[in-house]
Write a protein that holds these residues in place. Structure first.
Motif, PDB file in Angstrom:
ATOM      1  N   GLN A  64       0.867  -1.025  -0.144  1.00 31.34           N
ATOM      2  CA  GLN A  64       0.110  -0.011  -0.089  1.00 31.34           C
ATOM      3  C   GLN A  64       0.809   1.157  -0.023  1.00 31.34           C
ATOM      4  OE1 GLN A  64      -3.212   0.472  -0.066  1.00 31.34           O
ATOM      5  NE2 GLN A  64      -3.829  -1.651  -0.329  1.00 31.34           N
ATOM      6  N   TRP A  65       0.636   2.156  -1.058  1.00 29.21           N
ATOM      7  CA  TRP A  65       1.476   3.299  -0.950  1.00 29.21           C
ATOM      8  C   TRP A  65       0.721   4.448  -0.411  1.00 29.21           C
ATOM      9  CZ3 TRP A  65       6.623   3.594  -2.089  1.00 29.21           C
ATOM     10  CH2 TRP A  65       7.295   2.575  -2.882  1.00 29.21           C
ATOM     11  N   LEU A  66       1.122   5.030   0.500  1.00 26.33           N
ATOM     12  CA  LEU A  66       0.729   6.127   1.219  1.00 26.33           C
ATOM     13  C   LEU A  66       1.355   7.462   1.139  1.00 26.33           C
ATOM     14  CD1 LEU A  66      -0.220   4.428   4.629  1.00 26.33           C
ATOM     15  CD2 LEU A  66      -1.713   4.531   2.363  1.00 26.33           C
ATOM     16  N   GLY A  70       3.845  15.299   1.408  1.00 22.23           N
ATOM     17  CA  GLY A  70       4.198  15.333  -0.046  1.00 22.23           C
ATOM     18  C   GLY A  70       5.066  14.227  -0.484  1.00 22.23           C
ATOM     19  N   GLU A  71       5.258  13.214   0.554  1.00 24.77           N
ATOM     20  CA  GLU A  71       6.162  11.945   0.077  1.00 24.77           C
ATOM     21  C   GLU A  71       5.345  10.760   0.058  1.00 24.77           C
ATOM     22  OE1 GLU A  71      10.446  13.109   2.028  1.00 24.77           O
ATOM     23  OE2 GLU A  71       8.732  12.736   3.339  1.00 24.77           O
ATOM     24  N   ARG A  72       5.591   9.759  -0.891  1.00 18.64           N
ATOM     25  CA  ARG A  72       5.000   8.537  -1.004  1.00 18.64           C
ATOM     26  C   ARG A  72       5.752   7.607  -0.235  1.00 18.64           C
ATOM     27  NH1 ARG A  72       4.842   6.136  -5.348  1.00 18.64           N
ATOM     28  NH2 ARG A  72       2.751   4.989  -5.330  1.00 18.64           N
ATOM     29  N   PHE A  73       5.235   6.817   0.424  1.00 15.57           N
ATOM     30  CA  PHE A  73       6.055   5.612   1.192  1.00 15.57           C
ATOM     31  C   PHE A  73       5.445   4.337   1.255  1.00 15.57           C
ATOM     32  CE2 PHE A  73       3.268   7.598   4.242  1.00 15.57           C
ATOM     33  CZ  PHE A  73       2.715   6.616   5.140  1.00 15.57           C
ATOM     34  N   LEU A  74       6.292   3.176   1.438  1.00 10.74           N
ATOM     35  CA  LEU A  74       5.719   1.875   1.505  1.00 10.74           C
ATOM     36  C   LEU A  74       5.047   1.654   2.721  1.00 10.74           C
ATOM     37  CD1 LEU A  74       5.018  -0.508  -0.291  1.00 10.74           C
ATOM     38  CD2 LEU A  74       7.147  -1.493   0.344  1.00 10.74           C
ATOM     39  N   ALA A  75       3.763   0.844   2.695  1.00 10.21           N
ATOM     40  CA  ALA A  75       3.168   0.448   3.950  1.00 10.21           C
ATOM     41  C   ALA A  75       2.701  -1.123   3.530  1.00 10.21           C
ATOM     42  CB  ALA A  75       2.090   1.047   4.734  1.00 10.21           C
ATOM     43  N   LEU A  76       2.569  -2.010   4.448  1.00 13.15           N
ATOM     44  CA  LEU A  76       2.439  -3.491   3.868  1.00 13.15           C
ATOM     45  C   LEU A  76       1.234  -3.711   4.745  1.00 13.15           C
ATOM     46  CD1 LEU A  76       5.971  -5.077   4.538  1.00 13.15           C
ATOM     47  CD2 LEU A  76       4.919  -4.274   2.377  1.00 13.15           C
ATOM     48  N   TRP A  77       0.513  -4.243   4.075  1.00  8.80           N
ATOM     49  CA  TRP A  77      -1.028  -4.457   4.451  1.00  8.80           C
ATOM     50  C   TRP A  77      -1.462  -5.866   4.677  1.00  8.80           C
ATOM     51  CZ3 TRP A  77      -5.077  -2.673   7.096  1.00  8.80           C
ATOM     52  CH2 TRP A  77      -6.409  -3.347   6.789  1.00  8.80           C
ATOM     53  N   GLN A  78      -1.906  -6.413   5.717  1.00 11.95           N
ATOM     54  CA  GLN A  78      -2.346  -7.760   5.735  1.00 11.95           C
ATOM     55  C   GLN A  78      -3.713  -7.990   6.399  1.00 11.95           C
ATOM     56  OE1 GLN A  78      -0.220 -10.074   3.983  1.00 11.95           O
ATOM     57  NE2 GLN A  78       0.581 -11.205   5.729  1.00 11.95           N
ATOM     58  N   PRO A  79      -4.715  -8.477   5.691  1.00 12.21           N
ATOM     59  CA  PRO A  79      -6.087  -8.360   5.955  1.00 12.21           C
ATOM     60  C   PRO A  79      -6.339  -9.445   7.038  1.00 12.21           C
ATOM     61  CG  PRO A  79      -6.066  -9.251   3.884  1.00 12.21           C
ATOM     62  CD  PRO A  79      -4.709  -8.575   4.122  1.00 12.21           C
ATOM     63  N   ALA A  80      -7.105  -9.274   7.879  1.00 10.08           N
ATOM     64  CA  ALA A  80      -7.355 -10.351   8.898  1.00 10.08           C
ATOM     65  C   ALA A  80      -7.947 -11.572   8.297  1.00 10.08           C
ATOM     66  CB  ALA A  80      -8.301  -9.949  10.018  1.00 10.08           C
TER      67      ALA A  80
END
Length: 329
Positions: A64-66, A70-80
């Motif tokens: 997930q890119w959030l 003004g900066e884009r950063f990577l987040a890792l998403w794991q659904p339940a």
């Protein structure tokens, strides 16, 4: 008498000379194309390089890119992995760690979905704000260079100092230490704000901050400075205050008006002393929901150590869910 081949040789040399000469800058540069801004970062941040590696290694559905400040950063998403999730746990790594760090962050983000929680693991900016850093993850024995080829730490610091001296005056690398600390804090808190906004869009019943190492400090500081009524709990694992930033973590404890689980390793003298300060501060305040959990580190068996942490976190979450259901909140 002129040699018959001389004109041909002269023309050939002239054509070769024109082929290797670079084109004129003034003629080929579009008039509306602005030169690079002097404030652009002169170096690639280690955290951005690590995020690019994770992007190549992990499935697209986890990424997930959030955007924050003004900066884009990577987040890792794991659904339940349940029909009715309990909520979202936002995992905040410490300095030099990644969104899939092998201690705490990575194992928890993969295991907690089986217990009914969505997980969102963040990438935080480098504390040096653009200066080159050594790789955070230790190399494997096969990848490690020979000792003779290693550069002394003093050489790395000197190189960083030279790079800072050569940076543009208005670049992050050339700013004063105080300004760089303030800028880093603003970037971190902006990313937590963006992660919280993403979590709220999932319409969860509960949102929890879980910070590891200095990530625990940033989670506590965010909750102490900004109202977040949707966040019901704070989990801190091996918490520590990053160098140079204030207030210290134990000074933030009185401002936390939510259930807080403080997990620390009791066989580390420095961690034990810092945990005692936090506990003493909590006892001076009306904070009945602050609880410390002592653990034993197992450096010789990291898999068992991470399983121990997961079970302790899982048990704490179950107790909090029961308490919330009992109170009707």
């Amino acid at each position: 008498m002129r040699h018959p081949l001389r004109p041909r040789l002269t023309a050939l040399c002239l054509s070769l000379l024109l082929a290797v000469l670079p084109p004129a800058q003034a003629e080929d540069t579009p008039a509306d194309e602005a030169p690079p801004a002097a404030s652009e970062r002169p170096f690639s941040e280690r955290s951005a390089d690590a995020a690019a590696t994770l992007q190549q290694r992990l499935p697209n559905e986890e990424q997930q890119w959030l955007e924050a400040d003004g900066e884009r950063f990577l987040a890792l998403w794991q659904p339940a992995n349940v029909e009715q999730p309990s909520g979202v746990i936002i995992l905040i790594p410490g300095d030099g760690e990644t969104a899939d760090w092998p201690r705490a962050i990575g194992p928890l983000r993969r295991k907690l979905p089986d217990t009914g929680w969505h997980t969102l693991s963040l990438t935080l900016p480098d504390p040096q704000d653009g200066l080159p850093l050594r790789a955070a993850e230790p190399p494997t024995p096969e990848e490690a260079p020979d000792a003779a080829a290693d550069e002394p730490q003093a050489d790395e610091q000197a190189a960083a100092t030279d790079a800072q001296a050569e940076a543009p005056v208005d670049s992050p690398a050339a700013a004063s230490p105080e300004a760089r600390l303030e800028r880093h804090a603003a970037r971190v808190l902006a990313r937590l704000r963006a992660a919280l906004a993403f979590a709220e869009r999932q319409e969860p019943e509960s949102i929890i901050f879980l910070g590891h190492a200095s990530g625990a400090y940033w989670a506590a500081r965010y909750l102490a400075e900004e109202p977040a009524p949707r966040i019901h709990n704070l989990l801190m694992v091996a918490a520590r205050s990053p160098e140079g930033f204030g207030p210290a973590l134990e000074q933030l404890i009185p401002n936390l008006r939510l259930a807080t689980g403080d997990f620390y390793y009791k066989d580390d003298p420095a961690a034990r002393t810092a945990a005692r300060k936090r506990l003493q501060t909590a006892r001076r305040q009306p904070l009945p929901a602050y609880l410390q959990i002592a653990m034993t580190s197992l450096p010789g068996n990291p898999a068992v150590e991470q399983e121990q942490l997961f079970r302790r976190i899982k048990g704490w979450l179950l107790l909090q869910l029961r308490a919330q259901h009992a109170s009707g909140t």
